[in-house]
Design a protein around this motif. Sequence first.
Motif, mmCIF file in Angstrom:
data_model
loop_
_atom_site.group_PDB
_atom_site.id
_atom_site.type_symbol
_atom_site.label_atom_id
_atom_site.label_comp_id
_atom_site.label_asym_id
_atom_site.label_seq_id
_atom_site.Cartn_x
_atom_site.Cartn_y
_atom_site.Cartn_z
ATOM 1 N N ALA A 1 0.838 -1.198 0.000
ATOM 2 C CA ALA A 1 0.000 0.000 0.000
ATOM 3 C C ALA A 1 0.867 1.239 0.000
ATOM 4 C CB ALA A 1 -0.928 0.010 1.211
ATOM 5 N N GLU A 2 0.303 2.311 -0.509
ATOM 6 C CA GLU A 2 0.996 3.601 -0.531
ATOM 7 C C GLU A 2 -0.016 4.700 -0.240
ATOM 8 O OE1 GLU A 2 3.864 6.346 -3.425
ATOM 9 O OE2 GLU A 2 3.077 4.416 -4.124
ATOM 10 N N ILE A 3 0.376 5.633 0.600
ATOM 11 C CA ILE A 3 -0.479 6.773 0.937
ATOM 12 C C ILE A 3 0.066 8.026 0.260
ATOM 13 C CG2 ILE A 3 -1.228 8.311 2.793
ATOM 14 C CD1 ILE A 3 -1.383 5.916 4.621
ATOM 15 N N THR B 1 -11.951 4.949 10.507
ATOM 16 C CA THR B 1 -10.799 5.114 9.625
ATOM 17 C C THR B 1 -10.850 6.544 9.121
ATOM 18 O OG1 THR B 1 -9.653 4.264 7.664
ATOM 19 C CG2 THR B 1 -12.054 4.156 7.632
ATOM 20 N N ALA B 2 -9.782 7.315 9.352
ATOM 21 C CA ALA B 2 -9.914 8.761 9.172
ATOM 22 C C ALA B 2 -8.558 9.427 8.998
ATOM 23 C CB ALA B 2 -10.613 9.371 10.392
ATOM 24 N N VAL B 3 -8.609 10.663 8.530
ATOM 25 C CA VAL B 3 -7.443 11.548 8.545
ATOM 26 C C VAL B 3 -7.729 12.631 9.580
ATOM 27 C CG1 VAL B 3 -5.929 13.056 7.234
ATOM 28 C CG2 VAL B 3 -7.046 11.135 6.094
ATOM 29 N N ILE C 1 -2.778 12.716 11.055
ATOM 30 C CA ILE C 1 -2.676 11.323 11.490
ATOM 31 C C ILE C 1 -3.598 10.496 10.600
ATOM 32 C CG2 ILE C 1 -3.098 9.669 13.344
ATOM 33 C CD1 ILE C 1 -2.557 11.896 15.349
ATOM 34 N N TYR C 2 -3.038 9.538 9.897
ATOM 35 C CA TYR C 2 -3.833 8.602 9.097
ATOM 36 C C TYR C 2 -4.133 7.376 9.954
ATOM 37 C CZ TYR C 2 -3.058 11.227 4.807
ATOM 38 O OH TYR C 2 -3.062 12.200 3.835
ATOM 39 N N HIS D 1 -1.495 -15.632 12.122
ATOM 40 C CA HIS D 1 -2.745 -16.147 12.676
ATOM 41 C C HIS D 1 -3.664 -15.022 13.142
ATOM 42 C CE1 HIS D 1 -4.300 -20.072 12.945
ATOM 43 N NE2 HIS D 1 -4.578 -20.055 14.235
ATOM 44 N N THR D 2 -4.018 -14.170 12.202
ATOM 45 C CA THR D 2 -4.858 -13.027 12.534
ATOM 46 C C THR D 2 -5.998 -12.907 11.540
ATOM 47 O OG1 THR D 2 -4.843 -10.628 12.925
ATOM 48 C CG2 THR D 2 -3.436 -11.450 11.147
ATOM 49 N N ARG D 3 -7.024 -12.200 11.913
ATOM 50 C CA ARG D 3 -8.168 -12.013 11.021
ATOM 51 C C ARG D 3 -8.135 -10.660 10.322
ATOM 52 N NH1 ARG D 3 -13.616 -10.932 14.265
ATOM 53 N NH2 ARG D 3 -13.385 -8.695 14.120
ATOM 54 N N ASP D 4 -7.197 -9.780 10.714
ATOM 55 C CA ASP D 4 -7.194 -8.428 10.174
ATOM 56 C C ASP D 4 -5.895 -7.748 10.581
ATOM 57 O OD1 ASP D 4 -8.140 -6.163 8.890
ATOM 58 O OD2 ASP D 4 -9.655 -5.657 10.378
ATOM 59 N N VAL D 5 -5.592 -6.638 9.948
ATOM 60 C CA VAL D 5 -4.522 -5.737 10.391
ATOM 61 C C VAL D 5 -4.986 -4.305 10.152
ATOM 62 C CG1 VAL D 5 -2.561 -7.306 10.071
ATOM 63 C CG2 VAL D 5 -3.348 -5.893 8.148
ATOM 64 N N ALA D 6 -4.431 -3.395 10.930
ATOM 65 C CA ALA D 6 -4.677 -1.963 10.753
ATOM 66 C C ALA D 6 -3.381 -1.238 11.069
ATOM 67 C CB ALA D 6 -5.806 -1.489 11.666
ATOM 68 N N PHE D 7 -3.300 0.038 10.688
ATOM 69 C CA PHE D 7 -2.086 0.792 10.986
ATOM 70 C C PHE D 7 -2.406 2.273 11.076
ATOM 71 C CE2 PHE D 7 -2.174 0.787 6.325
ATOM 72 C CZ PHE D 7 -1.773 2.070 5.986
ATOM 73 N N ALA D 8 -1.438 3.025 11.582
ATOM 74 C CA ALA D 8 -1.542 4.483 11.653
ATOM 75 C C ALA D 8 -0.228 5.074 11.175
ATOM 76 C CB ALA D 8 -1.840 4.933 13.071
#
Length: 655
Positions: A73-75, A185-187, A195-196, A303-310
Amino acid sequence: MKKLVLAGRVAAGLLVAGAVNAPVFADGTDAAFDPQALFAPLSLPHAPNAFRGGAGKPGPLFWQNRVDYAIQAEIDPATHTLRGDETITYTNHSPDALDVLWVQLDQNAYRRDSRGSLTSPRPRKDFTDGYQLDAVEVDGKPVHFLVDDTRLRVDLPQVLGGNGKQLKLRILYHYTVPGTWGGRTAVTPTKNGDIYEIAQWFPRMAVYDDLRGWDTLPYLGSEFYLEYGDIDYAVTVPWNYLVAGSGALTNAKDVLTSAQQQRLAQAAQSDATVMIRSPQEVNEPSSRPKQSGTLTWRFHMDHTRDVAFAASPAFVWDAARINLPDGKHSLAMSVYPVEGVGKDQWNRSTEYVKGAIEHFSSKWYPYPWPAAVNLGGHGAGMEYPGIVFDGYDDKGPMLFWITAHEIGHTWFPMIVGSDERRHAFMDEGFNTFIDVYASDAFNKGEFAPKRDSEYAPKGGNPVDEILPLLADPNAPTMMAPADSVSEKYRHSVSYFKGALGLVLLREQILGPERFDPAFRKYIATWAYHHPSPSDFFRFMSSEAGEDLSWWWRGWYLNNWQLDMGVSAASYVDNDPSKGAMVTLGSRQKLVMPATLRIDFADGTHEDERVPVEAWRQSVTPKLALHTSKRISKLTLDPDHKLPDADRSNNSYAMP
């Protein structure tokens, strides 16, 4: 948030006589209680079979599909655009051949024409165009697909066989990240940069299971139901950004300075919080390994169902070691803007993360991942595996409570993967339940009891605060689908009633010595799997050694009230030395085990435990008390542990 602990149990010691009296109280009121209704055989929504057995455990033919992701991914901060390239390795462990795949497109909920936008009770003024799909390929070849609201149907050129067959689904996409109105999920702007907060950011496979095949509920704003697997992801951002994400950072040497790498190593050995990037360093170019272009941060999570980041140029960053059972460790981390700095603010966040995870791990099930991140941002109060999104302006007790609550979601539903979109009480209720004890445990009860105006709207005893909900004829049951529960009832039903039901089960029905081992075994048995409510009900009854059908029926499947009382009492042969007979009654459909306090005329008292079986054959059970002294008063539930609708009939003065 309100403390829900209902402590104290006393040993039983009563002789119960089956009475045949008319179902009335002393005042003549018709009783609503019917033992034949409460104690009738219970048929749960899902019958046991070879996939899910009668003991609430996975059966011999249980299966679960697997999803592994590799994402780049790229922001682009100039346009608030996220571009992604994901490859999904989908393993079909089911016995069924699949001719389509269903994928969740949650960003489409922000479209003007989405079902969620059109049905939301809060009209939205801002929208995005949702996911823009640039390519969809299966095993390297373009395929036909259909986008329907927040779902993507991928038509397979060849069926995918069952019993372990695999394929690779590649999706290229981009979307505009919502502003602060995006919520989860926001800026979020701060004085040192945006902050993303990036969640629901990649197309995720829908669950295909033995209960209903493809589970394709549209995303209306409730929560999630996802498959498990391993996730590798890479995020490219401008050089001056820090990225904090789910899982392990695998290329620290590329994205951190040598000083930051050393500080992280120190934090991994420290119970005290170590500053990785201080507030004074936030705007210092020297706090980044390069001063132009972009950097790519790489993460891995097993072994996870999802990921998120900031991601943000504004982050202060600190960390400390988490001590886990069997000598294992993880890392607690916090990232937040300078606006959150303060001794009663985010300076203590990592301490809270560490304390909560150490408590949950020792009491229920060990934390499974290499790091846990608390993000101070917009303040969505939202949980993802390995990272939670909280508000940078939170402080004091509220920061502890929100941190512990969101981190607590690691256990429900990140480890125990219940279907949040259908059964919110297995997510929010279970988590609020374990929060209660975390508040008591942290720093010798510094923030106990747990309080929050949403969970305890009236203050005082939690068993009284639930009474208006139980008396509300319009209130949904806990089994109501999450999307069918209005905001008016969302917290009171899913969070508060869900948690209080487990507190009552633990403290008043089973006792900790039976509840705790059973609940721990439930978590371990269903870790990284998908239990249904029926599985939970069967498991707890079986493991605790108690037929709890009456409790599941009254508290979970229905919204039944409780109103027990003492309606009459007399000495045997009018002689206090021969004991006494006590008659109970109930004006409502639910009854529970209860303590009966016997106050004697000489100022002493005894407590007897009235088992729920006292009510199995009669609406007015008679209890034989083996006492030998004159009684001054009898009180049912003297310590106010039960949610009794009317306590005026709980006491009876002996003549």
